[in-house]
Design a protein around this motif. Structure first.
Motif, PDB file in Angstrom:
ATOM      1  N   PRO A   1      11.975   0.647   3.304  1.00  0.00           N
ATOM      2  CA  PRO A   1      12.303   0.113   1.978  1.00  0.00           C
ATOM      3  C   PRO A   1      11.226   0.344   0.918  1.00  0.00           C
ATOM      4  N   ALA A   2       9.956   0.287   1.282  1.00  0.00           N
ATOM      5  CA  ALA A   2       8.889   0.486   0.300  1.00  0.00           C
ATOM      6  C   ALA A   2       8.901   1.907  -0.239  1.00  0.00           C
ATOM      7  N   ILE A   3       9.156   2.865   0.635  1.00  0.00           N
ATOM      8  CA  ILE A   3       9.203   4.264   0.203  1.00  0.00           C
ATOM      9  C   ILE A   3      10.446   4.509  -0.640  1.00  0.00           C
ATOM     10  N   VAL A   4      11.556   3.963  -0.235  1.00  0.00           N
ATOM     11  CA  VAL A   4      12.792   4.097  -1.016  1.00  0.00           C
ATOM     12  C   VAL A   4      12.598   3.496  -2.405  1.00  0.00           C
ATOM     13  N   ARG A   5      11.915   2.360  -2.485  1.00  0.00           N
ATOM     14  CA  ARG A   5      11.635   1.708  -3.767  1.00  0.00           C
ATOM     15  C   ARG A   5      10.744   2.577  -4.656  1.00  0.00           C
ATOM     16  N   ALA A   6       9.745   3.223  -4.057  1.00  0.00           N
ATOM     17  CA  ALA A   6       8.855   4.100  -4.825  1.00  0.00           C
ATOM     18  C   ALA A   6       9.635   5.272  -5.419  1.00  0.00           C
ATOM     19  N   PHE A   7      10.508   5.863  -4.627  1.00  0.00           N
ATOM     20  CA  PHE A   7      11.342   6.948  -5.150  1.00  0.00           C
ATOM     21  C   PHE A   7      12.241   6.440  -6.271  1.00  0.00           C
ATOM     22  N   ALA A   8      12.864   5.287  -6.065  1.00  0.00           N
ATOM     23  CA  ALA A   8      13.769   4.733  -7.083  1.00  0.00           C
ATOM     24  C   ALA A   8      13.020   4.478  -8.391  1.00  0.00           C
ATOM     25  N   HIS A   9      11.795   3.993  -8.292  1.00  0.00           N
ATOM     26  CA  HIS A   9      10.994   3.743  -9.486  1.00  0.00           C
ATOM     27  C   HIS A   9      10.769   5.015 -10.283  1.00  0.00           C
ATOM     28  N   ARG A  10      10.774   6.149  -9.603  1.00  0.00           N
ATOM     29  CA  ARG A  10      10.573   7.448 -10.250  1.00  0.00           C
ATOM     30  C   ARG A  10      11.886   8.200 -10.479  1.00  0.00           C
ATOM     31  N   GLY A  11      13.006   7.470 -10.359  1.00  0.00           N
ATOM     32  CA  GLY A  11      14.311   8.034 -10.712  1.00  0.00           C
ATOM     33  C   GLY A  11      15.017   8.806  -9.619  1.00  0.00           C
ATOM     34  N   ILE A  12      14.547   8.698  -8.392  1.00  0.00           N
ATOM     35  CA  ILE A  12      15.174   9.421  -7.289  1.00  0.00           C
ATOM     36  C   ILE A  12      15.837   8.410  -6.364  1.00  0.00           C
ATOM     37  N   THR A  13      17.144   8.480  -6.287  1.00  0.00           N
ATOM     38  CA  THR A  13      17.895   7.570  -5.427  1.00  0.00           C
ATOM     39  C   THR A  13      18.862   8.384  -4.584  1.00  0.00           C
ATOM     40  N   LYS A  14      19.322   7.757  -3.533  1.00  0.00           N
ATOM     41  CA  LYS A  14      20.278   8.383  -2.631  1.00  0.00           C
ATOM     42  C   LYS A  14      21.682   7.997  -3.077  1.00  0.00           C
ATOM     43  N   GLU A  15      22.467   8.981  -3.399  1.00  0.00           N
ATOM     44  CA  GLU A  15      23.865   8.737  -3.765  1.00  0.00           C
ATOM     45  C   GLU A  15      24.664   8.492  -2.496  1.00  0.00           C
ATOM     46  N   THR A  16      25.429   7.428  -2.487  1.00  0.00           N
ATOM     47  CA  THR A  16      26.249   7.116  -1.315  1.00  0.00           C
ATOM     48  C   THR A  16      27.709   7.139  -1.681  1.00  0.00           C
TER      49      THR A  16
ATOM     50  N   ILE B   1       0.834  -1.204   0.000  1.00  0.00           N
ATOM     51  CA  ILE B   1       0.000   0.000   0.000  1.00  0.00           C
ATOM     52  C   ILE B   1       0.866   1.251   0.000  1.00  0.00           C
ATOM     53  N   LYS B   2       1.910   1.264   0.819  1.00  0.00           N
ATOM     54  CA  LYS B   2       2.802   2.434   0.828  1.00  0.00           C
ATOM     55  C   LYS B   2       3.414   2.646  -0.550  1.00  0.00           C
ATOM     56  N   TYR B   3       3.927   1.582  -1.141  1.00  0.00           N
ATOM     57  CA  TYR B   3       4.557   1.700  -2.460  1.00  0.00           C
ATOM     58  C   TYR B   3       3.561   2.205  -3.493  1.00  0.00           C
ATOM     59  N   ASP B   4       2.419   1.558  -3.590  1.00  0.00           N
ATOM     60  CA  ASP B   4       1.440   1.928  -4.609  1.00  0.00           C
ATOM     61  C   ASP B   4       0.958   3.366  -4.440  1.00  0.00           C
ATOM     62  N   THR B   5       0.662   3.751  -3.223  1.00  0.00           N
ATOM     63  CA  THR B   5       0.159   5.096  -2.957  1.00  0.00           C
ATOM     64  C   THR B   5       1.221   6.145  -3.237  1.00  0.00           C
ATOM     65  N   LEU B   6       2.408   5.924  -2.708  1.00  0.00           N
ATOM     66  CA  LEU B   6       3.446   6.949  -2.804  1.00  0.00           C
ATOM     67  C   LEU B   6       4.085   6.996  -4.185  1.00  0.00           C
ATOM     68  N   ASP B   7       4.146   5.874  -4.880  1.00  0.00           N
ATOM     69  CA  ASP B   7       4.648   5.888  -6.253  1.00  0.00           C
ATOM     70  C   ASP B   7       3.767   6.801  -7.112  1.00  0.00           C
ATOM     71  N   GLY B   8       2.471   6.661  -6.988  1.00  0.00           N
ATOM     72  CA  GLY B   8       1.560   7.517  -7.741  1.00  0.00           C
ATOM     73  C   GLY B   8       1.658   8.967  -7.322  1.00  0.00           C
TER      74      GLY B   8
END
Length: 73
Positions: free
Chosen positions: A58-73, A27-34
């Motif tokens: 992890p679900a929120i991080v995955r949603a951001f990654a799906h939309r091209g936003i990742t954390k550079e380490t 639910i977090k992934y689906d909602t926040l990805d949209g």
């Protein structure tokens, strides 16, 4: 000019409410990805700031990654 307040006024409260309600990862992934997609379409330019707040979910991080936003380490 981008939309800098979308994180603190829209995304962050929604993400926090989902976490506080015990929403499943799906639910977090689906909602926040949209939501991320919609906000990006409105020129959201502080996605990284919101991502930083939820790196422990992890679900929120995955949603951001799906939309091209990742954390550079």
């Amino acid at each position: 000019m981008g939309w800098g307040s979308a994180g603190r006024t829209i995304f962050d409260p929604v993400a926090r409410a989902l976490i506080d309600a015990g929403a499943s990862d799906e639910i977090k992934y689906d909602t926040l990805d949209g939501l991320i997609c919609t906000l990006q379409g409105e020129d959201w330019d502080t996605e990284e700031d919101s991502l930083d707040l939820f790196l422990d979910d992890p679900a929120i991080v995955r949603a951001f990654a799906h939309r091209g936003i990742t954390k550079e380490t």
